[in-house]
Motif scaffolding. Structure first.
Motif, mmCIF file in Angstrom:
data_model
loop_
_atom_site.group_PDB
_atom_site.id
_atom_site.type_symbol
_atom_site.label_atom_id
_atom_site.label_comp_id
_atom_site.label_asym_id
_atom_site.label_seq_id
_atom_site.Cartn_x
_atom_site.Cartn_y
_atom_site.Cartn_z
ATOM 1 N N ALA A 11 8.026 -25.739 47.512
ATOM 2 C CA ALA A 11 9.225 -24.543 47.744
ATOM 3 C C ALA A 11 10.187 -25.063 46.644
ATOM 4 C CB ALA A 11 10.085 -24.451 48.948
ATOM 5 N N LEU A 12 10.360 -26.315 46.276
ATOM 6 C CA LEU A 12 11.199 -26.752 45.275
ATOM 7 C C LEU A 12 10.473 -26.387 43.975
ATOM 8 C CD1 LEU A 12 13.845 -28.293 44.196
ATOM 9 C CD2 LEU A 12 12.312 -30.308 44.465
ATOM 10 N N VAL A 13 9.344 -27.018 43.730
ATOM 11 C CA VAL A 13 8.684 -26.764 42.447
ATOM 12 C C VAL A 13 8.437 -25.173 42.254
ATOM 13 C CG1 VAL A 13 6.618 -27.194 41.189
ATOM 14 C CG2 VAL A 13 7.450 -28.982 42.738
ATOM 15 N N ALA A 14 8.245 -24.513 43.135
ATOM 16 C CA ALA A 14 7.906 -23.056 42.870
ATOM 17 C C ALA A 14 9.296 -22.369 42.406
ATOM 18 C CB ALA A 14 7.293 -22.268 44.134
ATOM 19 N N ALA A 15 10.478 -23.016 42.861
ATOM 20 C CA ALA A 15 11.501 -22.157 42.733
ATOM 21 C C ALA A 15 12.187 -22.526 41.120
ATOM 22 C CB ALA A 15 12.574 -22.706 43.725
ATOM 23 N N VAL A 16 11.532 -23.558 40.519
ATOM 24 C CA VAL A 16 12.143 -23.777 39.397
ATOM 25 C C VAL A 16 12.150 -22.553 38.316
ATOM 26 C CG1 VAL A 16 11.666 -25.084 37.130
ATOM 27 C CG2 VAL A 16 11.578 -26.317 39.523
ATOM 28 N N GLU A 17 13.253 -22.248 37.809
ATOM 29 C CA GLU A 17 13.161 -21.087 36.730
ATOM 30 C C GLU A 17 13.210 -21.847 35.432
ATOM 31 O OE1 GLU A 17 13.886 -17.844 37.484
ATOM 32 O OE2 GLU A 17 13.612 -18.273 39.234
ATOM 33 N N LEU A 80 -0.181 -27.030 36.994
ATOM 34 C CA LEU A 80 0.587 -28.253 37.406
ATOM 35 C C LEU A 80 1.168 -28.303 38.761
ATOM 36 C CD1 LEU A 80 1.509 -30.871 35.825
ATOM 37 C CD2 LEU A 80 3.261 -29.783 35.460
ATOM 38 N N ALA A 81 1.751 -27.409 39.026
ATOM 39 C CA ALA A 81 2.576 -27.439 40.315
ATOM 40 C C ALA A 81 1.639 -27.446 41.593
ATOM 41 C CB ALA A 81 3.461 -26.356 40.606
ATOM 42 N N ARG A 82 0.529 -26.563 41.588
ATOM 43 C CA ARG A 82 -0.479 -26.610 42.426
ATOM 44 C C ARG A 82 -1.411 -27.929 42.556
ATOM 45 N NH1 ARG A 82 -1.246 -21.139 40.939
ATOM 46 N NH2 ARG A 82 -2.621 -21.739 39.862
ATOM 47 N N GLY A 83 -1.316 -28.562 41.588
ATOM 48 C CA GLY A 83 -2.266 -29.785 41.320
ATOM 49 C C GLY A 83 -1.924 -31.003 42.010
ATOM 50 N N THR A 84 -2.315 -32.168 42.103
ATOM 51 C CA THR A 84 -2.124 -33.337 43.008
ATOM 52 C C THR A 84 -0.835 -33.917 42.752
ATOM 53 O OG1 THR A 84 -3.115 -34.714 41.152
ATOM 54 C CG2 THR A 84 -4.716 -33.995 42.859
ATOM 55 N N LEU A 85 -0.206 -33.708 41.819
ATOM 56 C CA LEU A 85 1.157 -34.128 41.503
ATOM 57 C C LEU A 85 2.087 -33.794 42.497
ATOM 58 C CD1 LEU A 85 2.906 -35.776 39.644
ATOM 59 C CD2 LEU A 85 3.538 -33.624 38.338
ATOM 60 N N TYR A 86 1.898 -32.407 43.059
ATOM 61 C CA TYR A 86 2.902 -31.756 44.143
ATOM 62 C C TYR A 86 2.227 -31.409 45.349
ATOM 63 C CZ TYR A 86 5.434 -31.496 39.663
ATOM 64 O OH TYR A 86 5.993 -31.905 38.498
ATOM 65 N N ARG A 87 1.141 -32.176 45.987
ATOM 66 C CA ARG A 87 0.850 -32.128 47.239
ATOM 67 C C ARG A 87 1.372 -32.747 48.350
ATOM 68 N NH1 ARG A 87 -5.419 -31.681 45.415
ATOM 69 N NH2 ARG A 87 -5.230 -29.758 44.413
#
Length: 117
Positions: A11-17, A80-87
């Protein structure tokens, strides 16, 4: 403390403008001049005993990911956001925004906007 759940991190990563108007966030003295619009430049994440840094590279028009083992490039923010970095294993810790350079070619700015969609 325990790491947040993957859904919270997503939610945080997806909200980045892609852009930030500093006047909408910070109080400032008008005598300093007009504040420029800023672009999201990158973030540092922490997980366990490891840090991963991800920054936009204007010249290559992609995200550069620095971790303990290597440096890689990712063209698209959502990839990038969906990748392993943000799981859920990595927690966004610091976010960086920068003034958009006056001499930045329009094509570079458009490429950045496209990758952030």
């Amino acid at each position: 403390t325990r790491a947040p759940k993957a859904a919270s991190t997503w939610a945080l990563v997806a909200a980045v403008e892609p852009f930030l108007d500093p006047a909408s966030v910070f109080q400032y003295d008008n005598r300093m001049g007009k504040l420029k619009r800023m672009a999201f430049r990158g973030l540092v994440c922490f997980g366990g005993r490891h840090y991963v840094a991800t920054f936009w590279n204007w010249s290559q028009r992609c995200w550069t990911v620095f971790n303990d083992k290597n440096v890689s490039h990712v063209a698209d923010w959502s990839q990038l956001a969906r990748g392993t970095l943000y799981r859920g294993a990595m927690v966004p810790t610091l976010m960086f925004f920068e003034n958009i350079p006056d001499d930045l070619p329009k094509e570079d700015l458009e490429a950045f906007e496209e990758c952030m969609e």
